[in-house]
Design a protein around this motif. Structure first.
Motif, PDB file in Angstrom:
ATOM      1  N   LYS A 295      10.589 -26.308  14.852  1.00 41.18           N
ATOM      2  CA  LYS A 295       9.495 -25.434  15.297  1.00 41.18           C
ATOM      3  C   LYS A 295       9.098 -25.705  16.737  1.00 41.18           C
ATOM      4  O   LYS A 295       8.877 -24.766  17.526  1.00 41.18           O
ATOM      5  N   CYS A 446       9.595 -12.992   4.195  1.00 39.21           N
ATOM      6  CA  CYS A 446       9.554 -13.400   2.789  1.00 39.21           C
ATOM      7  C   CYS A 446      10.895 -14.000   2.373  1.00 39.21           C
ATOM      8  O   CYS A 446      11.954 -13.523   2.790  1.00 39.21           O
ATOM      9  N   SER A 447      10.832 -15.018   1.552  1.00 40.42           N
ATOM     10  CA  SER A 447      12.043 -15.757   1.196  1.00 40.42           C
ATOM     11  C   SER A 447      13.056 -14.899   0.455  1.00 40.42           C
ATOM     12  O   SER A 447      14.269 -15.052   0.654  1.00 40.42           O
ATOM     13  N   TYR A 460      13.840 -17.780   7.175  1.00 43.81           N
ATOM     14  CA  TYR A 460      12.519 -18.401   7.020  1.00 43.81           C
ATOM     15  C   TYR A 460      12.175 -18.483   5.540  1.00 43.81           C
ATOM     16  O   TYR A 460      12.402 -17.545   4.774  1.00 43.81           O
ATOM     17  N   ASN A 461      11.596 -19.611   5.130  1.00 42.42           N
ATOM     18  CA  ASN A 461      11.263 -19.817   3.725  1.00 42.42           C
ATOM     19  C   ASN A 461       9.965 -20.598   3.632  1.00 42.42           C
ATOM     20  O   ASN A 461       9.891 -21.749   4.047  1.00 42.42           O
ATOM     21  N   SER A 462       8.930 -19.954   3.097  1.00 37.06           N
ATOM     22  CA  SER A 462       7.629 -20.600   2.950  1.00 37.06           C
ATOM     23  C   SER A 462       6.943 -20.047   1.714  1.00 37.06           C
ATOM     24  O   SER A 462       6.685 -18.846   1.613  1.00 37.06           O
ATOM     25  N   SER A 463       6.614 -20.920   0.766  1.00 30.37           N
ATOM     26  CA  SER A 463       5.918 -20.480  -0.446  1.00 30.37           C
ATOM     27  C   SER A 463       4.523 -19.964  -0.114  1.00 30.37           C
ATOM     28  O   SER A 463       4.024 -19.031  -0.755  1.00 30.37           O
ATOM     29  N   LEU A 464       3.882 -20.546   0.914  1.00 32.21           N
ATOM     30  CA  LEU A 464       2.560 -20.076   1.326  1.00 32.21           C
ATOM     31  C   LEU A 464       2.651 -18.655   1.866  1.00 32.21           C
ATOM     32  O   LEU A 464       1.822 -17.793   1.543  1.00 32.21           O
ATOM     33  N   TRP A 465       3.642 -18.399   2.703  1.00 38.81           N
ATOM     34  CA  TRP A 465       3.817 -17.050   3.247  1.00 38.81           C
ATOM     35  C   TRP A 465       4.068 -16.048   2.119  1.00 38.81           C
ATOM     36  O   TRP A 465       3.464 -14.964   2.087  1.00 38.81           O
ATOM     37  N   ASP A 466       4.961 -16.393   1.198  1.00 38.57           N
ATOM     38  CA  ASP A 466       5.263 -15.493   0.075  1.00 38.57           C
ATOM     39  C   ASP A 466       3.999 -15.190  -0.721  1.00 38.57           C
ATOM     40  O   ASP A 466       3.759 -14.046  -1.136  1.00 38.57           O
ATOM     41  N   ILE A 491      -0.336 -17.919  11.043  1.00 36.94           N
ATOM     42  CA  ILE A 491       0.774 -18.751  10.575  1.00 36.94           C
ATOM     43  C   ILE A 491       2.039 -18.401  11.346  1.00 36.94           C
ATOM     44  O   ILE A 491       2.783 -19.283  11.793  1.00 36.94           O
ATOM     45  N   GLU A 495       4.544 -20.808  13.469  1.00 40.17           N
ATOM     46  CA  GLU A 495       5.916 -21.013  12.995  1.00 40.17           C
ATOM     47  C   GLU A 495       6.957 -20.422  13.955  1.00 40.17           C
ATOM     48  O   GLU A 495       8.023 -20.993  14.150  1.00 40.17           O
TER      49      GLU A 495
END
Length: 605
Positions: A295, A446-447, A460-466, A491, A495
């Motif tokens: 990042k 989104c993942s 990009y992979n983020s559970s919070l974003w999803d 965010i 990121e």
């Protein structure tokens, strides 16, 4: 006849005068309207369709053609309000989970087969069943769709959706079940016949040369004035502008270079649109590659990118704006203006790289990563867009000053999209992206979109974003939804899996001596979300040579960036009535006819 016998000569003359004054304007207005119809509109494209498969298209050029030949259930009107299209009305259950829609009853497919609710239900069930990657985020919350009767369809949702109308129903093209129903692998379907239900019928295409469409004479709605549209493919923007000036095309749906705008504006037969755009031009990073997966490294690249300079020197400050979010600043309700802007600072960028341990250990001018590997970056802009190519070259200059080895390799659009969105084998690509509903751009991070043909090319992979993405999608309160979207942009700004660069105003030039009636719209007078131009554009009714007035260039309404995107847009004024010579002929004819009738009657006494 008895009435004429009772009239005196003076009263008869008065009657003739009234008929001329009151009747002829209506006659010639009708004639003027008739003369507006016909003609083939010639549109310049800078790239061909990359595929006729409407479920797997990735280019804006392809989207435009599809929107002309296929219908959606609803559309946005010029004031950006959801408007019925194939769907005539709808209602929703109190819990927001069941939507019942009625569709038009006179629609047919271009091959003559009636369009019914079977086709609507099939389209959405098929996309969901086949897991069509480009549409995942638009249909994943749909449980199933059922047919109620021939013209009524019901959607059952697994969760409420704030974007069901504004994105799902607005952007999913309805497919003919009798054609697509037998396709087991939709990603392999070539769709050569391109049969839709839209206002234009696909006549043919010679790749990289032209696309030919004719007006659908059996269209269920209001038909266009024009007989058809021919889309001519040019190799670059300069060729398109030259073709416009030469009268070979009528409209260029692309941004006019700042250097030629004064000359275009000076031409009495050319006008320039200036609508705002919701597309943001972005450098997408492949964060599966090192050191783009770090990042802080991406932060350094942002500090070493002078977005204001790109706009100033490449676009012109009158025709574009720097961008700092994945949501365009033109969407001012959704855009978060409080994001960090990473103001241009080469010194700070170098400090970040030093802190990461990326230094030049062998004195060759190129920094190495922590593993001693020289840091090499490749930027791929599309080869048809001189603005993105020049922006990439400026980034190359600045990033080379950081001590990085940077190359700029323009690619044809199909190759670029295949590398990024199908194979995920790239370093950086420069893509223009956006939608009137922010849901689309948010979905690109989104993942589940990191699949072949998915919208997340970055990895990009983020559970919070999803989680936040799903929260904003189900939040029907606009202000609460905006709070979530603003938080997501914060965010994003930290990121930075992609680097927003600029937005351009839609300075699309068009000839005013051939066709008029183009409807200004966010993203331009010719775009994939603007059906109104196709319904309004018509031939210029030219006055007779003896009384030709001076040509005036119609002005296109300008929508300031500070104005809400829902501000109504004024449509162009219809053409004037025919010239004086036709009036004279008409008057003479009417006088002769009426006097002849009167004389004949009087002689019968």
């Amino acid at each position: 006849m008895m009435y004429f016998k009772m009239l005196s000569r003076s009263k008869l003359i008065a009657l003739v005068f009234l008929i001329i004054v009151l009747g002829l304007p209506q006659f010639f207005a009708f004639q003027s309207l008739r003369e507006e119809y016909g003609g083939v509109l010639r549109v310049a494209f800078m790239s061909d369709m990359e595929t006729q498969n409407v479920l797997y298209q990735q280019s804006w050029w392809s989207y435009i053609v599809t929107s002309m030949c296929y219908d959606t259930l609803v559309v946005f009107d010029p004031s950006i309000k959801v408007t019925p299209w194939l769907a005539t009305k709808w209602n929703v259950s109190n819990d927001g989970l069941v939507w019942t829609l009625e569709i038009v009853k006179n629609a047919t497919w271009h091959d003559g087969v009636p369009l019914t609710s079977e086709d609507v239900a099939f389209t959405f069930n098929y996309i969901k069943e086949k897991e069509v990657a480009p549409f995942i985020s638009r249909v994943e919350f749909i449980d199933h769709v059922e047919v109620i009767d021939k013209y009524t369809v019901r959607f059952y949702l697994s969760e409420k959706s704030a974007t069901f109308l504004t994105r799902t129903l607005r952007s999913v093209p309805i497919l003919p079940k009798h054609i697509w129903g037998g396709i087991e692998k939709p990603e392999e379907f070539k769709n050569d016949k391109f049969i839709g239900s839209g206002m234009f019928v696909f006549e043919g295409r010679v790749p990289e040369q032209y696309i030919k469409l004719k007006t659908n004479e059996k269209y269920w709605g209001k038909k266009p004035y024009v007989d058809g549209v021919i889309i001519k493919i040019y190799k670059d923007l300069d060729s398109m502008i030259m073709a416009l000036r030469a009268g070979e095309v009528d409209v260029v749906p692309w941004y006019s270079p700042a250097a030629v705008i004064p000359d275009l504006e000076a031409d009495p037969n050319i006008a320039i649109d200036n609508s705002p755009d919701y597309y943001v031009y972005i450098t997408y990073f492949n964060i599966k590659k090192h050191p783009l997966d770090v990042k802080e490294f991406r932060h350094a690249l942002a500090y070493a990118t002078d977005r204001e300079e790109i706009v100033k020197t490449v676009i012109g400050t009158k025709y574009g704006e720097p961008q700092y979010s994945l949501i365009a600043s033109a969407l001012d309700f959704w855009y978060n203006p409080n994001l960090p802007k990473y103001k241009f600072n080469i010194t700070k960028a170098k400090e970040i790289l030093d802190k990461l341990g990326y230094i030049d250990t062998n004195g060759d001018g190129v920094r190495e990563d922590e593993n001693g590997k020289p840091i090499e970056l490749e930027i791929n802009p599309p080869n048809y867009d001189p603005v993105r190519i020049r922006a990439a070259q400026l980034m190359q200059l600045w990033w080379t000053e950081l001590g990085l080895r940077v190359s700029v390799v323009p690619l044809d659009f199909d190759t670029m999209i295949n590398k990024a969105y199908v194979k995920h084998d790239f370093c950086m690509v420069m893509v223009g992206d956006g939608d009137l509903d922010p849901d689309y751009m948010l979905s690109t991070m989104c993942s589940w979109e990191y699949v072949e043909y998915g919208m997340n090319c970055m990895g990009y992979n983020s559970s919070l974003w999803d989680q936040l993405y799903r929260e904003q999608r189900v939040e029907v309160d606009l202000n609460k939804r905006r709070e979530i979207i603003w938080k997501m942009q914060e965010i994003f700004a930290d990121e930075l899996p992609m680097l927003p660069l600029y937005m351009q105003y839609c300075t699309y030039p068009y000839r005013t001596d051939t066709f008029i009636g183009y409807v200004p719209f966010p993203s331009g007078i010719v775009t994939d979300v603007n059906p109104w131009t196709w319904l309004k554009v018509h031939r210029v009714v030219k006055p007779t040579p003896t009384t030709t007035p001076p040509v005036t260039t119609p002005t296109t309404p300008t929508i300031p960036m500070s104005t809400p995107i829902t501000t109504p847009i004024v449509t162009p004024t219809p053409p004037a009535a025919p010239g004086l010579e036709m009036w004279v002929i008409g008057i003479v004819v009417v006088i002769i006819v009426i006097l002849a009738v009167a004389i004949a009657i009087r002689r019968r006494k």
